[in-house]
Design a protein around this motif. Structure first.
Motif, PDB file in Angstrom:
ATOM      1  N   PRO A   1       0.833  -1.202   0.000  1.00 13.12           N
ATOM      2  CA  PRO A   1       0.000   0.000   0.000  1.00 13.12           C
ATOM      3  C   PRO A   1       0.869   1.253   0.000  1.00 13.12           C
ATOM      4  CG  PRO A   1       0.014  -1.022   2.162  1.00 13.12           C
ATOM      5  CD  PRO A   1       0.733  -1.959   1.235  1.00 13.12           C
ATOM      6  N   GLY A   2       0.323   2.327  -0.525  1.00 14.13           N
ATOM      7  CA  GLY A   2       1.053   3.597  -0.554  1.00 14.13           C
ATOM      8  C   GLY A   2       1.595   3.891  -1.940  1.00 14.13           C
ATOM      9  N   ARG A   3       2.556   4.789  -1.998  1.00 10.93           N
ATOM     10  CA  ARG A   3       3.143   5.183  -3.278  1.00 10.93           C
ATOM     11  C   ARG A   3       3.992   4.050  -3.833  1.00 10.93           C
ATOM     12  NH1 ARG A   3       5.687  11.070  -2.779  1.00 10.93           N
ATOM     13  NH2 ARG A   3       4.642  11.566  -4.697  1.00 10.93           N
ATOM     14  N   PRO A   4       3.942   3.813  -5.142  1.00 10.89           N
ATOM     15  CA  PRO A   4       4.757   2.752  -5.723  1.00 10.89           C
ATOM     16  C   PRO A   4       6.232   3.148  -5.710  1.00 10.89           C
ATOM     17  CG  PRO A   4       3.633   3.976  -7.441  1.00 10.89           C
ATOM     18  CD  PRO A   4       3.109   4.481  -6.136  1.00 10.89           C
ATOM     19  N   PRO A   5       7.139   2.178  -5.722  1.00 11.57           N
ATOM     20  CA  PRO A   5       8.563   2.507  -5.723  1.00 11.57           C
ATOM     21  C   PRO A   5       8.948   3.205  -7.019  1.00 11.57           C
ATOM     22  CG  PRO A   5       8.242   0.158  -6.050  1.00 11.57           C
ATOM     23  CD  PRO A   5       6.900   0.738  -5.748  1.00 11.57           C
ATOM     24  N   MET A   6       9.776   4.245  -6.899  1.00 19.83           N
ATOM     25  CA  MET A   6      10.220   5.013  -8.060  1.00 19.83           C
ATOM     26  C   MET A   6      11.715   5.270  -7.941  1.00 19.83           C
ATOM     27  SD  MET A   6       7.235   7.890  -8.510  1.00 19.83           S
ATOM     28  CE  MET A   6       7.293   8.535  -6.855  1.00 19.83           C
ATOM     29  N   SER A   7      12.308   5.632  -9.060  1.00 18.10           N
ATOM     30  CA  SER A   7      13.715   6.007  -9.039  1.00 18.10           C
ATOM     31  C   SER A   7      13.855   7.351  -8.335  1.00 18.10           C
ATOM     32  CB  SER A   7      14.249   6.120 -10.467  1.00 18.10           C
ATOM     33  OG  SER A   7      13.639   7.213 -11.131  1.00 18.10           O
ATOM     34  N   GLN A   8      15.079   7.708  -7.974  1.00 15.20           N
ATOM     35  CA  GLN A   8      15.306   8.969  -7.271  1.00 15.20           C
ATOM     36  C   GLN A   8      14.939  10.145  -8.159  1.00 15.20           C
ATOM     37  OE1 GLN A   8      16.156   9.270  -4.009  1.00 15.20           O
ATOM     38  NE2 GLN A   8      15.705  11.424  -4.300  1.00 15.20           N
ATOM     39  N   GLY A   9      15.255  10.064  -9.448  1.00 18.31           N
ATOM     40  CA  GLY A   9      14.909  11.148 -10.370  1.00 18.31           C
ATOM     41  C   GLY A   9      13.403  11.323 -10.492  1.00 18.31           C
ATOM     42  N   ALA A  10      12.677  10.199 -10.572  1.00 16.69           N
ATOM     43  CA  ALA A  10      11.221  10.273 -10.667  1.00 16.69           C
ATOM     44  C   ALA A  10      10.628  10.826  -9.376  1.00 16.69           C
ATOM     45  CB  ALA A  10      10.646   8.899 -10.971  1.00 16.69           C
ATOM     46  N   THR A  11      11.196  10.458  -8.243  1.00 20.55           N
ATOM     47  CA  THR A  11      10.715  10.979  -6.968  1.00 20.55           C
ATOM     48  C   THR A  11      10.940  12.483  -6.882  1.00 20.55           C
ATOM     49  OG1 THR A  11      11.220   8.872  -5.913  1.00 20.55           O
ATOM     50  CG2 THR A  11      10.919  10.759  -4.468  1.00 20.55           C
ATOM     51  N   ASP A  12      12.132  12.935  -7.299  1.00 15.57           N
ATOM     52  CA  ASP A  12      12.421  14.366  -7.279  1.00 15.57           C
ATOM     53  C   ASP A  12      11.479  15.135  -8.199  1.00 15.57           C
ATOM     54  OD1 ASP A  12      14.447  13.811  -5.525  1.00 15.57           O
ATOM     55  OD2 ASP A  12      16.050  13.914  -7.029  1.00 15.57           O
ATOM     56  N   ALA A  13      11.228  14.599  -9.398  1.00 14.39           N
ATOM     57  CA  ALA A  13      10.326  15.261 -10.337  1.00 14.39           C
ATOM     58  C   ALA A  13       8.904  15.289  -9.789  1.00 14.39           C
ATOM     59  CB  ALA A  13      10.360  14.554 -11.683  1.00 14.39           C
ATOM     60  N   SER A  14       8.494  14.222  -9.139  1.00 16.49           N
ATOM     61  CA  SER A  14       7.154  14.160  -8.556  1.00 16.49           C
ATOM     62  C   SER A  14       6.978  15.217  -7.473  1.00 16.49           C
ATOM     63  CB  SER A  14       6.910  12.763  -7.976  1.00 16.49           C
ATOM     64  OG  SER A  14       5.734  12.725  -7.236  1.00 16.49           O
ATOM     65  N   VAL A  15       7.963  15.338  -6.607  1.00 15.43           N
ATOM     66  CA  VAL A  15       7.889  16.346  -5.540  1.00 15.43           C
ATOM     67  C   VAL A  15       7.886  17.749  -6.139  1.00 15.43           C
ATOM     68  CG1 VAL A  15       9.165  17.336  -3.591  1.00 15.43           C
ATOM     69  CG2 VAL A  15       8.907  14.864  -3.792  1.00 15.43           C
ATOM     70  N   LEU A  16       8.691  17.957  -7.184  1.00 14.22           N
ATOM     71  CA  LEU A  16       8.740  19.267  -7.830  1.00 14.22           C
ATOM     72  C   LEU A  16       7.391  19.609  -8.458  1.00 14.22           C
ATOM     73  CD1 LEU A  16      10.660  21.596  -8.555  1.00 14.22           C
ATOM     74  CD2 LEU A  16      11.115  20.409 -10.692  1.00 14.22           C
ATOM     75  N   LEU A  17       6.757  18.630  -9.113  1.00 14.43           N
ATOM     76  CA  LEU A  17       5.453  18.873  -9.725  1.00 14.43           C
ATOM     77  C   LEU A  17       4.381  19.137  -8.667  1.00 14.43           C
ATOM     78  CD1 LEU A  17       5.507  16.229 -12.577  1.00 14.43           C
ATOM     79  CD2 LEU A  17       5.624  18.704 -12.801  1.00 14.43           C
ATOM     80  N   LEU A  18       4.427  18.404  -7.560  1.00 16.80           N
ATOM     81  CA  LEU A  18       3.467  18.652  -6.482  1.00 16.80           C
ATOM     82  C   LEU A  18       3.651  20.050  -5.894  1.00 16.80           C
ATOM     83  CD1 LEU A  18       3.495  15.207  -4.664  1.00 16.80           C
ATOM     84  CD2 LEU A  18       1.624  16.198  -5.977  1.00 16.80           C
ATOM     85  N   ALA A  19       4.889  20.458  -5.703  1.00 14.60           N
ATOM     86  CA  ALA A  19       5.150  21.797  -5.161  1.00 14.60           C
ATOM     87  C   ALA A  19       4.704  22.875  -6.143  1.00 14.60           C
ATOM     88  CB  ALA A  19       6.637  21.951  -4.843  1.00 14.60           C
ATOM     89  N   GLY A  20       4.957  22.667  -7.431  1.00 11.67           N
ATOM     90  CA  GLY A  20       4.514  23.629  -8.440  1.00 11.67           C
ATOM     91  C   GLY A  20       3.005  23.734  -8.497  1.00 11.67           C
ATOM     92  N   GLY A  21       2.327  22.591  -8.390  1.00 11.33           N
ATOM     93  CA  GLY A  21       0.863  22.611  -8.382  1.00 11.33           C
ATOM     94  C   GLY A  21       0.305  23.336  -7.179  1.00 11.33           C
ATOM     95  N   ALA A  22       0.889  23.092  -6.013  1.00 13.93           N
ATOM     96  CA  ALA A  22       0.435  23.779  -4.797  1.00 13.93           C
ATOM     97  C   ALA A  22       0.666  25.284  -4.908  1.00 13.93           C
ATOM     98  CB  ALA A  22       1.157  23.220  -3.579  1.00 13.93           C
ATOM     99  N   THR A  23       1.803  25.664  -5.478  1.00 16.03           N
ATOM    100  CA  THR A  23       2.099  27.087  -5.649  1.00 16.03           C
ATOM    101  C   THR A  23       1.101  27.727  -6.597  1.00 16.03           C
ATOM    102  OG1 THR A  23       4.429  26.634  -5.275  1.00 16.03           O
ATOM    103  CG2 THR A  23       3.886  28.746  -6.302  1.00 16.03           C
TER     104      THR A  23
END
Length: 144
Positions: free
Chosen positions: A42-64
């Protein structure tokens, strides 16, 4: 006491010889099975470090974006006079400025120095290949 309620007094393998005990242990271990198929956790699927960084960046951009848009909407509603175009320019200018500066910084980065060190004889091929692709079904002819 009745025979069906009498507790056992000895261990089950107490009467086995060393060879019989070893054979029984091998049989028990051979019967063991371990399922190695991956199971979805359960939870977020495993991702590479680059994909995780991009995901966090996209979430932060969306929130902004939501915060800036919400601020503009509240400002227009409260003032009852704010022009949507002016609000768009005022709130959108910083993001365009940041994007322009990021692009400028990316282009200003110097090219990395590349050094090749070879041990032994080296042959460099300096041929130029001219390609021509023509026709409905792309037919490429390479000429040296």
């Amino acid at each position: 006491m009745h025979p069906d309620t009498t507790p056992e007094t000895g261990a089950t393998g107490a009467g086995l010889s060393e060879a019989q005990a070893e054979t029984e242990a091998r049989r028990i271990i051979a019967d063991a099975y371990r399922d190695t198929t991956p199971v979805a956790q359960p939870g977020r699927p495993p991702m590479s470090q680059g994909a995780t960084d991009a995901s966090v960046l996209l979430l932060a951009g969306g929130a902004t974006t939501v915060m800036v848009g919400g601020t503009a909407g509240v400002l227009m509603y409260v003032s009852q006079f704010a022009d949507p175009i002016v609000c768009g320019l005022v709130f959108g200018a910083p993001s365009f400025l940041v994007l322009a500066l990021a692009r400028l910084a990316r282009r200003a980065k110097p090219a990395p120095d590349i050094h090749h060190h070879y041990a032994g004889p080296v042959h460099q091929d300096q041929r130029t290949v001219h390609s021509r692709t023509s026709g409905v079904w792309a037919k490429t002819r390479n000429q040296h």
